[in-house]
Design a protein around this motif. Structure first.
Motif, short mmCIF file in Angstrom:
data_model
loop_
_atom_site.label_atom_id
_atom_site.label_comp_id
_atom_site.label_asym_id
_atom_site.label_seq_id
_atom_site.Cartn_x
_atom_site.Cartn_y
_atom_site.Cartn_z
N SER A 217 0.83 -1.21 0.00
CA SER A 217 0.00 0.00 0.00
C SER A 217 0.86 1.26 0.00
O SER A 217 0.52 2.26 -0.65
CB SER A 217 -0.96 0.00 1.19
N ALA A 218 2.00 1.22 0.69
CA ALA A 218 2.91 2.37 0.67
C ALA A 218 3.50 2.56 -0.72
O ALA A 218 3.68 3.69 -1.19
CB ALA A 218 4.02 2.16 1.70
N THR A 219 3.76 1.46 -1.40
CA THR A 219 4.32 1.53 -2.75
C THR A 219 3.32 2.13 -3.72
O THR A 219 3.67 2.94 -4.58
CB THR A 219 4.75 0.13 -3.21
N VAL A 220 2.05 1.74 -3.58
CA VAL A 220 1.00 2.33 -4.42
C VAL A 220 0.95 3.84 -4.23
O VAL A 220 0.86 4.60 -5.21
CB VAL A 220 -0.37 1.69 -4.09
N LEU A 221 1.04 4.30 -3.00
CA LEU A 221 1.02 5.74 -2.73
C LEU A 221 2.22 6.44 -3.34
O LEU A 221 2.11 7.54 -3.89
CB LEU A 221 0.97 5.99 -1.22
N ALA A 222 3.39 5.82 -3.25
CA ALA A 222 4.60 6.41 -3.84
C ALA A 222 4.46 6.52 -5.36
O ALA A 222 4.92 7.50 -5.96
CB ALA A 222 5.82 5.58 -3.48
N VAL A 223 3.80 5.54 -5.96
CA VAL A 223 3.55 5.57 -7.40
C VAL A 223 2.58 6.69 -7.75
O VAL A 223 2.84 7.54 -8.62
CB VAL A 223 2.99 4.21 -7.88
N GLU A 224 1.45 6.72 -7.06
CA GLU A 224 0.39 7.67 -7.42
C GLU A 224 0.77 9.11 -7.12
O GLU A 224 0.33 10.03 -7.82
CB GLU A 224 -0.88 7.29 -6.66
N GLN A 225 1.58 9.32 -6.10
CA GLN A 225 1.95 10.68 -5.71
C GLN A 225 3.28 11.13 -6.31
O GLN A 225 3.76 12.21 -6.02
CB GLN A 225 1.99 10.78 -4.18
N GLN A 226 3.86 10.27 -7.13
CA GLN A 226 5.15 10.57 -7.75
C GLN A 226 6.16 11.02 -6.70
O GLN A 226 6.84 12.04 -6.84
CB GLN A 226 4.99 11.61 -8.86
N ALA A 227 6.23 10.24 -5.65
CA ALA A 227 7.10 10.57 -4.52
C ALA A 227 8.56 10.60 -4.96
O ALA A 227 8.98 9.89 -5.87
CB ALA A 227 6.90 9.56 -3.41
N ARG A 228 9.33 11.42 -4.25
CA ARG A 228 10.76 11.53 -4.53
C ARG A 228 11.54 11.46 -3.22
O ARG A 228 11.07 11.94 -2.19
CB ARG A 228 11.07 12.86 -5.24
N GLY A 229 12.70 10.85 -3.27
CA GLY A 229 13.53 10.75 -2.08
C GLY A 229 13.43 9.39 -1.42
O GLY A 229 12.85 8.44 -1.96
N VAL A 230 13.98 9.30 -0.22
CA VAL A 230 14.04 8.04 0.51
C VAL A 230 12.93 8.00 1.56
O VAL A 230 12.69 9.00 2.25
CB VAL A 230 15.42 7.88 1.19
N PHE A 231 12.28 6.84 1.70
CA PHE A 231 11.22 6.65 2.70
C PHE A 231 11.44 5.34 3.43
O PHE A 231 11.67 4.30 2.80
CB PHE A 231 9.84 6.62 2.02
N ASN A 232 11.33 5.38 4.75
CA ASN A 232 11.36 4.16 5.55
C ASN A 232 9.95 3.57 5.59
O ASN A 232 9.02 4.21 6.10
CB ASN A 232 11.81 4.45 6.98
N ILE A 233 9.79 2.37 5.05
CA ILE A 233 8.47 1.72 5.00
C ILE A 233 8.48 0.60 6.04
O ILE A 233 8.78 -0.56 5.74
CB ILE A 233 8.17 1.21 3.59
N VAL A 234 8.15 0.98 7.26
CA VAL A 234 8.21 0.07 8.40
C VAL A 234 6.98 0.33 9.28
O VAL A 234 6.27 1.33 9.10
CB VAL A 234 9.49 0.31 9.24
N ASP A 235 6.73 -0.56 10.24
CA ASP A 235 5.57 -0.34 11.10
C ASP A 235 5.91 0.64 12.22
O ASP A 235 6.99 1.25 12.24
CB ASP A 235 4.98 -1.65 11.60
N ASP A 236 4.97 0.82 13.15
CA ASP A 236 5.09 1.84 14.18
C ASP A 236 5.96 1.44 15.36
O ASP A 236 6.21 2.26 16.24
CB ASP A 236 3.71 2.20 14.75
N GLU A 237 6.41 0.17 15.40
CA GLU A 237 7.03 -0.32 16.62
C GLU A 237 8.37 -1.03 16.38
O GLU A 237 8.44 -2.26 16.45
CB GLU A 237 6.08 -1.27 17.37
N PRO A 238 9.44 -0.27 16.11
CA PRO A 238 10.74 -0.91 16.10
C PRO A 238 11.01 -1.50 17.49
O PRO A 238 10.64 -0.91 18.50
CB PRO A 238 11.71 0.24 15.78
#
Length: 310
Positions: A217-238
């Motif tokens: 789902s995060a990847t879909v958002l990055a595609v649709e929003q033409q995101a740029r840069g680095v994003f950590n795609i992890v859950d809320d609890e390291p």
């Protein structure tokens, strides 16, 4: 949009392609095997055989698809292609994936430039491999640990290459946490059930997790929003290994993991496993949530492990 998913039959691709199709995108997905063409077609994609290490194969596939965005999800860490998971010899285990993250990335970027593809999204990794200095949780401003002198060093260099060239090209790099979910649990749960995955030393090393559906789902958002840069795609609890590992064992119906000292674990499991379990650094997802508007179905591995192993 017309979306080209390189590696669409992989463990994440099999969750990503249906989400893209469900949101109305026209998807071309690649595989290295003719045996998987039917699987991709069943998911609603146009299926193509492509060799990510062959510049001509990549160029022809991209030119034919005429995509508006390329999503690079190519790896070679399946048991069929790389053998059993082997952190002690990570340089050998990840050799194929490292080539796909260097040569394969370059081939895809060259094809994108040649055909005028305006956007590029690439897979990277951010679970326990944050730079080992300062606090236990890292942001996108923090570098990855080069793991100098360990079998993970070539893999970290390959990830660095992805981040450098994709960001320079104006694309997005998604540092996915440790995957779990359908098709991604056996290599983890099997050793836990056999008590072959101990807590090492203090077990203080942190790790960040991500369910495959949330990664998709995060990847879909990055595609649709033409995101740029680095994003950590992890859950809320390291979390440290001394928390997530016993919990995983309990969810899997296994006995509590053994605890062994680092000096004993090192010759058995290797330097990388010891570093991960004792000194690893997790990652923060604050940027991805704020900039992409990403909402997780599984905000914690606690919920996700329990549901997946119920």
């Amino acid at each position: 949009m017309r979306v080209f998913v390189a590696g669409g039959a992989g463990v994440l691709g099999r969750r990503l392609v249906p989400q893209l199709v469900a949101r109305g995108h026209q998807v071309t997905a690649t595989t290295t095997s003719t045996a998987r063409l039917g699987l991709l077609e069943q998911m609603g994609a146009e299926a193509v055989v492509m060799d990510g290490l062959d510049a001509v194969s990549v160029g022809e596939a991209v030119a034919k698809a005429r995509p508006e965005v390329i999503v690079h999800q190519m790896t070679a860490i399946s048991v069929k292609r790389a053998g059993k998971a082997d952190m002690k010899h990570m340089d050998r285990w990840f050799a194929g994936t490292n080539r796909l993250r260097t040569e394969g990335t370059d081939h895809l970027l060259a094809a994108a430039e040649a055909t005028g593809v305006p956007h590029f999204v690439a897979q990277a990794y951010g679970a326990w491999n944050g730079i080992r200095e300062g606090g236990w949780v890292k942001t996108e401003q923090d570098g990855l640990d080069p793991m100098t002198g360990t079998p993970a060093e070539p893999g970290m260099a390959a990830l660095g290459h992805v981040e450098n060239v994709v960001v320079k090209a104006g694309g997005a790099v998604l540092r996915y946490g440790w995957f779990y979910g359908p098709g991604a649990m056996d290599d983890l749960v099997g050793p836990v059930r056999k008590r072959q995955f101990p807590v090492v030393g203090s077990g203080a090393g942190y790790c960040s997790w991500i369910h495959l559906d949330d990664a998709a789902s995060a990847t879909v958002l990055a595609v649709e929003q033409q995101a740029r840069g680095v994003f950590n795609i992890v859950d809320d609890e390291p979390a440290p290994a001394n928390e997530w590992l016993p919990y995983l064992a309990a969810c899997a119906g296994a006995k509590r993991p053994m605890r062994i000292p680092a000096w004993l674990a090192r010759p058995l499991a290797g330097d990388v496993a010891v570093l991960m379990l004792t000194e690893g650094r997790g990652f923060s997802n604050a940027k991805a949530k704020a900039e992409l508007g990403w909402q997780l179905r599984y905000p914690s591995w606690r919920q996700g492990f329990k549901e997946e192993l119920a």
